[in-house]
Motif scaffolding. Structure first.
Motif, PDB file in Angstrom:
ATOM      1  N   GLU A 163      -4.578   1.168   0.020  1.00 46.87           N
ATOM      2  CA  GLU A 163      -5.151   0.928   1.351  1.00 46.87           C
ATOM      3  C   GLU A 163      -5.504   2.215   2.099  1.00 46.87           C
TER       4      GLU A 163
ATOM      5  N   ASP B  78       2.699   2.305  -3.576  1.00 48.47           N
ATOM      6  CA  ASP B  78       1.622   1.636  -4.315  1.00 48.47           C
ATOM      7  C   ASP B  78       0.634   0.972  -3.353  1.00 48.47           C
ATOM      8  N   ARG B  79       1.164   0.326  -2.330  1.00 48.81           N
ATOM      9  CA  ARG B  79       0.305  -0.326  -1.344  1.00 48.81           C
ATOM     10  C   ARG B  79      -0.526   0.706  -0.584  1.00 48.81           C
TER      11      ARG B  79
END
Length: 417
Positions: A38, A33-34
């Protein structure tokens, strides 16, 4: 998307199994998810040579979410899950070159096809991909910036390359993180190895004498689980410190030449070759089981076993071949001497691989911002700690935090007793 897989029709089944494994991989899910937000690996090309399993699929999905372009070859033909390969190729858009049971020529052909991506980074499990780059694809040394190695055998090979100044780019020993050694190697290998042996033979381990060659992190895990199932455990070692540790943990420690006549089940976990040799097999009981949990199929001298046998009965049970010796004794070789836990079983539980592959994913992202010289590097300690924190959080566990006074005390040398 180019690929070489066994059966595209297995893709739907593979997706279901990959998603099932993802349920037990919350740390990797949080990182995915991160990464999706990013995009730390935007347009980075990654060539991987890994076990083609559902857990590996979730690692690759995480790197893909970060923006990477990925090609994948199998690191062991017998561990390839054809449905996982089909799902990766057809549902997730990853260039996969892997078929279960492919021969040696096909295995290396797949590695070459994965390298045709002209990667920026490489992921290896056993050092075969890195070795191929250095021996047959040397033109890629100019483009590969760095890579990660997943297993003990591969790290041993890489460190030897570094000692000989033969390593052409930096490699990170993901295998050597605490979260991998303590959990993947010990609990994952320990459980999955015995699971593979029991699936292949349906043997009762309680009351049996189980001989374990090697008392590293993997060997300790196998020994603990065998003892827990009621086996009498014998350890063989070349390292006096590890042999002493095994002794103080209550295991019998003998040379293999003495253990050979006692054992009912033999499990090699050393990363070396010819650990079980002809002179050992000549002493073994009728019905003795030979299994390897080290990376390559060289720990049990399978060629010598072939030469000793007057008859070979393949597949007396799935992944079990019976070798009949001149005096009528039968020795049972599991998984052709390859990794028994990934061939006869399903490998490590997803919950364990969650930590190993989380460290791998974070290390790959870290490498994109580093400029290292050729050599073998440890994973930064803060990555290891982050993986452990994320795992604890996923389990609903809290830990203490140092007070300012405690931090100051640990920093100062002025406090007396």
């Amino acid at each position: 998307m180019p690929y070489d897989i066994a059966d595209p029709g297995l893709a739907e089944s593979g997706v279901r199994r990959i998603e099932w494994a993802a349920r037990s991989m919350p740390v990797l899910g949080a990182i995915r998810d991160r990464f999706a937000a990013e995009r730390p690996l935007e347009d980075v090309r990654i060539a991987a040579c890994l076990h083609v399993t559902t857990e590996t699929a979730n690692l690759l999905r995480t790197l893909q979410a970060a923006g990477a372009r990925i090609s994948l070859a199998a690191s062991n033909p017998l561990s390839t899950q054809d449905d996982t390969a089909a799902a990766l190729a057809l549902e997730y858009g990853i260039a996969v070159y892997a078929r279960a049971g492919v021969d040696r020529d096909g295995y290396y052909a797949h590695i070459h096809r994965a390298l045709d991506l002209v990667p920026d980074l490489v992921l290896d499990d056993g050092c075969d991909l890195v070795n191929t780059v250095h021996t047959e694809r040397v033109e890629l040394l100019q483009s590969i910036r760095a890579g990660c190695e997943e297993t003990t055998t591969g790290v041993i090979r890489l460190r030897q390359m570094a000692r000989e100044d033969a390593l052409g780019f930096p490699m990170v020993a993901v295998n050597d993180t605490q979260t991998k050694r303590l959990f993947d190697n010990r609990y994952g290998t320990g459980q999955s190895t015995l699971d593979g042996i029991m699936r292949a033979t349906n043997t009762l381990l309680a009351g049996k004498t189980v001989v374990i060659a090697g008392f590293g992190y993997c060997g300790r895990g196998v020994a603990e689980r065998a003892k827990g199932l009621g086996a009498q455990v014998v350890v063989t070692e070349i390292d006096p410190v590890k042999a002493l540790e095994a002794t103080l943990q209550g295991y019998a420690v003998t040379p293999m030449a003495e253990a050979a006549a006692r054992g009912d089940v033999f499990i090699t976990v050393t990363g070396n070759r010819d650990v079980v040799r002809a002179e050992h097999m000549a002493l073994m009981k009728d019905g003795a089981i030979l299994a390897n949990a080290g990376h390559f199929d060289v720990e049990v001298d399978v060629r010598a076993l072939h030469d000793m046998a007057v008859e070979v009965v393949p597949d007396v049970r799935p992944h079990t071949d019976c070798y009949v010796l001149p005096d009528g004794r039968r020795l049972l070789l599991l998984a052709e001497g390859r990794l028994v836990n990934l061939t006869a079983g399903e490998g490590h539980p997803a919950a364990v691989m969650d930590m190993s592959f989380a460290a791998q994913a974070l290390t790959v992202a870290w490498l994109t911002g580093e400029r290292l010289v050729a050599g073998v590097y440890d994973v930064p300690p803060d990555i290891d700690a982050e993986v452990a924190r994320l795992k604890l959080a996923s389990m609903g566990r809290d830990i203490d935090v140092l007070t300012p006074e405690q931090e100051e005390y640990l920093r100062s040398w002025r406090h007396g007793s």
